[in-house]
Design a protein around this motif. Structure first.
Motif, PDB file in Angstrom:
ATOM      1  N   ALA A   1       9.402 -31.187 -18.237  1.00 32.16           N
ATOM      2  CA  ALA A   1       8.845 -31.886 -19.396  1.00 32.16           C
ATOM      3  C   ALA A   1      10.035 -33.166 -19.427  1.00 32.16           C
ATOM      4  CB  ALA A   1       9.112 -30.769 -20.607  1.00 32.16           C
ATOM      5  N   ALA A   2      11.231 -33.133 -19.204  1.00 34.30           N
ATOM      6  CA  ALA A   2      12.178 -34.108 -19.543  1.00 34.30           C
ATOM      7  C   ALA A   2      11.986 -35.393 -18.441  1.00 34.30           C
ATOM      8  CB  ALA A   2      13.429 -33.858 -19.439  1.00 34.30           C
ATOM      9  N   ALA A   3      11.613 -34.962 -17.296  1.00 31.95           N
ATOM     10  CA  ALA A   3      11.692 -35.775 -16.120  1.00 31.95           C
ATOM     11  C   ALA A   3      10.081 -36.908 -15.790  1.00 31.95           C
ATOM     12  CB  ALA A   3      12.243 -35.298 -14.958  1.00 31.95           C
ATOM     13  N   LEU A   4       9.115 -36.028 -15.812  1.00 33.47           N
ATOM     14  CA  LEU A   4       7.888 -36.421 -15.817  1.00 33.47           C
ATOM     15  C   LEU A   4       7.111 -37.259 -16.618  1.00 33.47           C
ATOM     16  CD1 LEU A   4       8.398 -34.605 -13.179  1.00 33.47           C
ATOM     17  CD2 LEU A   4       5.750 -33.756 -13.388  1.00 33.47           C
ATOM     18  N   ASP A   5       6.736 -38.375 -16.352  1.00 32.49           N
ATOM     19  CA  ASP A   5       5.946 -39.267 -17.225  1.00 32.49           C
ATOM     20  C   ASP A   5       4.428 -39.235 -17.253  1.00 32.49           C
ATOM     21  OD1 ASP A   5       5.224 -40.666 -15.201  1.00 32.49           O
ATOM     22  OD2 ASP A   5       6.752 -42.190 -15.441  1.00 32.49           O
ATOM     23  N   ASP A   6       3.730 -39.956 -17.786  1.00 24.15           N
ATOM     24  CA  ASP A   6       2.201 -39.835 -17.999  1.00 24.15           C
ATOM     25  C   ASP A   6       1.519 -40.176 -16.448  1.00 24.15           C
ATOM     26  OD1 ASP A   6       2.139 -39.281 -20.736  1.00 24.15           O
ATOM     27  OD2 ASP A   6       1.732 -41.274 -21.218  1.00 24.15           O
ATOM     28  N   GLU A   7       2.207 -40.987 -15.918  1.00 18.58           N
ATOM     29  CA  GLU A   7       1.956 -41.276 -14.399  1.00 18.58           C
ATOM     30  C   GLU A   7       1.710 -39.957 -13.612  1.00 18.58           C
ATOM     31  OE1 GLU A   7       2.578 -44.164 -10.652  1.00 18.58           O
ATOM     32  OE2 GLU A   7       3.328 -44.635 -12.372  1.00 18.58           O
TER      33      GLU A   7
END
Length: 196
Positions: free
Chosen positions: A139-145
């Protein structure tokens, strides 16, 4: 928290319901009740068809994206990915045992009960480890891409029990879980069931 993580947590909660029902069915036949091999088999069949083919592979893709950002997580990512394979093997083996028992194969009830107990404990511990160790990091590390790539990597399939419509094979199972949840759902309907 990411919508993907919330969805996976909801899926885990659904899997817990199924595993609890599997344990309950096993406890009943250990106390002398007639075994409901059909319902038990439907639970394990579902676990081999939906989580093993859609839920776990999506997690694996997300875990790899996380690992690319934080290589220090290699041990836990490798272990949980390995467990996904082991879960699939255990599901397949338990399904074969249930099919054999349903077809009259001589098998002590205690053997099947032990297999179910070990299977349920393994899956529940696995889900707890994911939620504790990796979900907050994802949740903290992954972005929309990243999440787009996770979604793109594994073809989506609707959940055959907890999705918008319940597949015919799983209607009895759905009713049984709804009954245990005391939600009032009698039949899967166009309206959203509390199990969704």
């Amino acid at each position: 928290m990411s919508g993907h993580i919330l969805k996976w947590q909801a899926e885990h909660a659904n899997y817990h319901k199924l595993l609890d029902l599997l344990q309950s069915l096993t406890a009943s036949f250990m106390h002398g009740d007639e075994p409901d091999y059909d319902l038990m088999s439907d639970i394990v069949y579902y676990m081999t068809q939906y989580p093993d083919h859609y839920h776990h592979p999506r997690e694996d893709v997300a875990f790899r994206r996380l690992l690319a950002r934080d290589p220090t997580l290699a041990a836990i990512v490798d272990e949980l990915a390995h467990q996904h394979g082991a879960i699939s093997e255990c599901s397949t083996a338990l399904a074969a045992d249930l099919a054999a028992a349903a077809n009259g194969a001589m098998m002590p009830r205690s053997t099947l009960a032990t297999d179910v107990r070990n299977y349920v404990a393994f899956l529940k511990n696995h889900m707890d480890d994911e939620e504790r160790e990796l979900f907050p990091r994802l949740a903290a590390a992954l972005d929309d891409e990243d999440w787009f790539l996770v979604d793109s990597a594994i073809h989506f399939a609707a959940d055959p029990i907890f999705g918008d419509s319940v597949q015919e094979r799983f209607r009895t199972l759905h009713r049984r879980i709804a009954g245990q949840a005391h939600c009032g759902c009698k039949e899967p309907a166009a309206t959203v069931c509390c199990l969704d």
